[in-house]
Motif scaffolding. Structure first.
Motif, mmCIF file in Angstrom:
data_model
loop_
_atom_site.group_PDB
_atom_site.id
_atom_site.type_symbol
_atom_site.label_atom_id
_atom_site.label_comp_id
_atom_site.label_asym_id
_atom_site.label_seq_id
_atom_site.Cartn_x
_atom_site.Cartn_y
_atom_site.Cartn_z
ATOM 1 N N ALA A 110 0.736 -1.187 -0.026
ATOM 2 C CA ALA A 110 0.033 0.056 -0.040
ATOM 3 C C ALA A 110 0.947 1.300 0.039
ATOM 4 C CB ALA A 110 -0.750 -0.154 1.053
ATOM 5 N N ALA A 111 2.021 1.177 0.747
ATOM 6 C CA ALA A 111 2.574 2.386 0.904
ATOM 7 C C ALA A 111 3.530 2.680 -0.317
ATOM 8 C CB ALA A 111 3.858 2.090 1.966
ATOM 9 N N HIS A 112 3.758 1.558 -1.065
ATOM 10 C CA HIS A 112 4.362 1.656 -2.564
ATOM 11 C C HIS A 112 3.545 1.807 -3.549
ATOM 12 C CE1 HIS A 112 7.624 0.853 -5.278
ATOM 13 N NE2 HIS A 112 6.757 -0.070 -6.070
ATOM 14 N N ALA A 113 2.414 1.812 -3.496
ATOM 15 C CA ALA A 113 1.150 2.266 -4.448
ATOM 16 C C ALA A 113 0.899 3.507 -4.148
ATOM 17 C CB ALA A 113 -0.057 1.451 -3.883
ATOM 18 N N ALA A 114 1.392 4.202 -3.012
ATOM 19 C CA ALA A 114 1.163 5.657 -2.797
ATOM 20 C C ALA A 114 2.185 6.457 -3.372
ATOM 21 C CB ALA A 114 1.108 5.875 -1.346
ATOM 22 N N GLU A 115 3.455 5.660 -3.347
ATOM 23 C CA GLU A 115 4.560 6.321 -3.881
ATOM 24 C C GLU A 115 4.484 6.375 -5.467
ATOM 25 O OE1 GLU A 115 8.176 4.171 -2.886
ATOM 26 O OE2 GLU A 115 7.772 4.627 -0.970
ATOM 27 N N LEU A 116 4.143 5.252 -6.081
ATOM 28 C CA LEU A 116 3.667 5.177 -7.614
ATOM 29 C C LEU A 116 2.598 5.988 -8.016
ATOM 30 C CD1 LEU A 116 4.070 1.266 -8.062
ATOM 31 C CD2 LEU A 116 5.787 2.977 -8.767
ATOM 32 N N SER A 117 1.489 6.284 -7.203
ATOM 33 C CA SER A 117 0.548 7.264 -7.629
ATOM 34 C C SER A 117 0.992 8.842 -7.541
ATOM 35 C CB SER A 117 -0.537 7.110 -6.693
ATOM 36 O OG SER A 117 -1.438 8.068 -6.966
ATOM 37 N N SER A 118 1.887 8.986 -6.608
ATOM 38 C CA SER A 118 2.387 10.368 -6.582
ATOM 39 C C SER A 118 3.340 10.735 -7.652
ATOM 40 C CB SER A 118 3.386 10.483 -5.128
ATOM 41 O OG SER A 118 3.633 11.730 -5.119
ATOM 42 N N LYS A 119 4.110 9.801 -8.012
ATOM 43 C CA LYS A 119 5.120 9.805 -8.989
ATOM 44 C C LYS A 119 4.501 9.846 -10.505
ATOM 45 C CE LYS A 119 9.665 8.002 -10.412
ATOM 46 N NZ LYS A 119 10.960 7.166 -10.441
ATOM 47 N N TYR A 120 3.920 8.831 -10.683
ATOM 48 C CA TYR A 120 3.297 8.708 -12.126
ATOM 49 C C TYR A 120 1.886 9.343 -12.402
ATOM 50 C CZ TYR A 120 7.563 6.030 -12.644
ATOM 51 O OH TYR A 120 8.677 5.421 -12.555
ATOM 52 N N LEU A 121 0.891 9.474 -11.328
ATOM 53 C CA LEU A 121 -0.430 9.629 -11.676
ATOM 54 C C LEU A 121 -0.767 10.860 -10.682
ATOM 55 C CD1 LEU A 121 -1.928 6.220 -11.168
ATOM 56 C CD2 LEU A 121 -1.468 7.358 -13.198
ATOM 57 N N GLY A 122 0.278 11.700 -10.403
ATOM 58 C CA GLY A 122 0.099 13.120 -9.806
ATOM 59 C C GLY A 122 -0.782 12.983 -8.513
ATOM 60 N N GLY A 123 -0.684 11.930 -7.736
ATOM 61 C CA GLY A 123 -1.230 11.335 -6.604
ATOM 62 C C GLY A 123 -2.949 11.303 -6.581
ATOM 63 N N ARG A 124 -3.153 11.386 -7.900
ATOM 64 C CA ARG A 124 -4.943 11.611 -7.934
ATOM 65 C C ARG A 124 -5.319 10.036 -7.671
ATOM 66 N NH1 ARG A 124 -6.244 12.328 -13.276
ATOM 67 N NH2 ARG A 124 -4.188 11.734 -13.906
ATOM 68 N N SER A 125 -4.810 9.052 -7.784
ATOM 69 C CA SER A 125 -5.327 7.801 -7.593
ATOM 70 C C SER A 125 -4.825 7.490 -6.066
ATOM 71 C CB SER A 125 -4.909 6.754 -8.439
ATOM 72 O OG SER A 125 -5.315 5.377 -8.311
ATOM 73 N N ILE A 126 -6.041 7.141 -5.125
ATOM 74 C CA ILE A 126 -5.716 6.951 -3.827
ATOM 75 C C ILE A 126 -6.624 5.664 -3.420
ATOM 76 C CG2 ILE A 126 -6.074 8.111 -1.405
ATOM 77 C CD1 ILE A 126 -5.984 10.822 -2.616
ATOM 78 N N PRO A 127 -6.066 4.535 -3.420
ATOM 79 C CA PRO A 127 -6.776 3.445 -2.885
ATOM 80 C C PRO A 127 -7.111 3.284 -1.590
ATOM 81 C CG PRO A 127 -4.502 2.824 -3.320
ATOM 82 C CD PRO A 127 -4.692 4.175 -3.767
ATOM 83 N N THR A 128 -8.151 2.675 -1.129
ATOM 84 C CA THR A 128 -8.627 2.518 0.202
ATOM 85 C C THR A 128 -7.856 1.482 0.858
ATOM 86 O OG1 THR A 128 -10.512 1.106 -0.517
ATOM 87 C CG2 THR A 128 -10.926 3.524 -0.173
ATOM 88 N N SER A 129 -7.740 0.282 -0.069
ATOM 89 C CA SER A 129 -6.769 -0.756 0.334
ATOM 90 C C SER A 129 -5.909 -1.336 -0.737
ATOM 91 C CB SER A 129 -7.527 -1.967 1.113
ATOM 92 O OG SER A 129 -8.505 -2.719 0.177
ATOM 93 N N VAL A 130 -4.762 -1.959 -0.435
ATOM 94 C CA VAL A 130 -3.916 -2.697 -1.759
ATOM 95 C C VAL A 130 -3.359 -3.944 -0.967
ATOM 96 C CG1 VAL A 130 -2.096 -2.540 -3.280
ATOM 97 C CG2 VAL A 130 -3.229 -0.375 -2.545
ATOM 98 N N ARG A 131 -3.568 -4.931 -1.618
ATOM 99 C CA ARG A 131 -3.232 -6.256 -0.875
ATOM 100 C C ARG A 131 -2.861 -7.192 -1.850
ATOM 101 N NH1 ARG A 131 -7.930 -9.670 0.112
ATOM 102 N NH2 ARG A 131 -9.611 -8.654 -0.973
ATOM 103 N N TRP A 132 -2.073 -8.271 -1.366
ATOM 104 C CA TRP A 132 -1.509 -9.616 -2.228
ATOM 105 C C TRP A 132 -2.861 -10.553 -1.815
ATOM 106 C CZ3 TRP A 132 2.248 -9.074 -5.414
ATOM 107 C CH2 TRP A 132 3.120 -8.398 -5.190
ATOM 108 N N VAL A 133 -3.133 -11.356 -3.060
ATOM 109 C CA VAL A 133 -4.344 -12.170 -2.894
ATOM 110 C C VAL A 133 -3.639 -13.714 -3.634
ATOM 111 C CG1 VAL A 133 -6.132 -10.580 -2.538
ATOM 112 C CG2 VAL A 133 -5.531 -11.397 -4.873
#
Length: 209
Positions: free
Chosen positions: A88-111
């Motif tokens: 989830a922390a890495h997803a936030a980094e990627l969103s900030s770097k490549y998507l301007g931080g506009r994509s904000i998931p409520t949860s990110v998990r391995w399944v």
């Protein structure tokens, strides 16, 4: 300081300090492979190789991994996100770097229950799930799938607007080709040798130049 006679050889590491693991396999006859696994650079060689051949091919394959930038894609010495919290922390980094931080998931998990897709997103509730089959793969592939799902929180379909969101990520086409190759091999019952849990990051024929 030079090693004196009788001292054990120092552990082999990559230029950025990652441990190197050499695996000999009786199943291998001519091929050599190298890939990242749990923070280690693994070089798989035929069991019949002499020590001189081992040294030569380990050098070649580490050079190949370095050129491909498998480790550099996510920072020297940085472990890939193994836990849901790290993902989830890495997803936030990627969103900030490549998507301007506009994509904000409520949860990110391995399944472990996604058999036919690498990842999925539900825009209605902002959740993202990645298949645990991605975990042995190169980090730049994981990042692509994660970014793909982050983009789906902004654009549901695969239209032109969706693909424009991924244009900033430099490994998009390479990662798509990698996953297509994995899917092709899997559909035909092909897979890595038993000593390699992850998809090879680099492969080479030992008889080739």
């Amino acid at each position: 300081m030079p090693r004196s006679a009788g001292q054990p050889a120092l552990p082999l590491t990559t230029d950025d300090g990652a441990p190197v693991v050499v695996r000999r396999s009786a199943r291998r006859r001519r091929t050599v492979a190298a890939f990242w696994e749990d923070g280690n650079a693994v070089v798989a060689i035929p069991a019949h190789f002499t020590k001189a051949q081992e040294n030569e091919w380990v050098r070649r394959m580490l050079d190949k991994l370095k050129r491909q930038g498998e480790r550099g894609a996510h920072g020297a010495g940085r472990r890939r996100p193994a836990s849901d919290t790290a993902l989830a922390a890495h997803a936030a980094e990627l969103s900030s770097k490549y998507l301007g931080g506009r994509s904000i998931p409520t949860s990110v998990r391995w399944v472990s229950n996604q058999k036919s897709r690498w990842g999925s997103a539900t825009p209605a509730d902002g959740t993202i799930r990645l298949s645990d089959k991605l975990q042995p793969m190169p980090q730049w592939v994981i990042d692509y799938v994660l970014l793909h799902e982050l983009a789906h929180l902004l654009v549901a379909g695969h239209n032109a607007a969706f693909w424009r969101l991924l244009e900033a990520y430099p490994e998009t086409q390479r990662a798509k080709a990698f996953l297509e190759g994995v899917a092709f091999a899997t559909s035909r019952g092909l897979g890595p040798d038993e000593e390699g849990a992850g998809a090879p990051a680099a492969g080479w024929d030992a008889d080739a130049d």
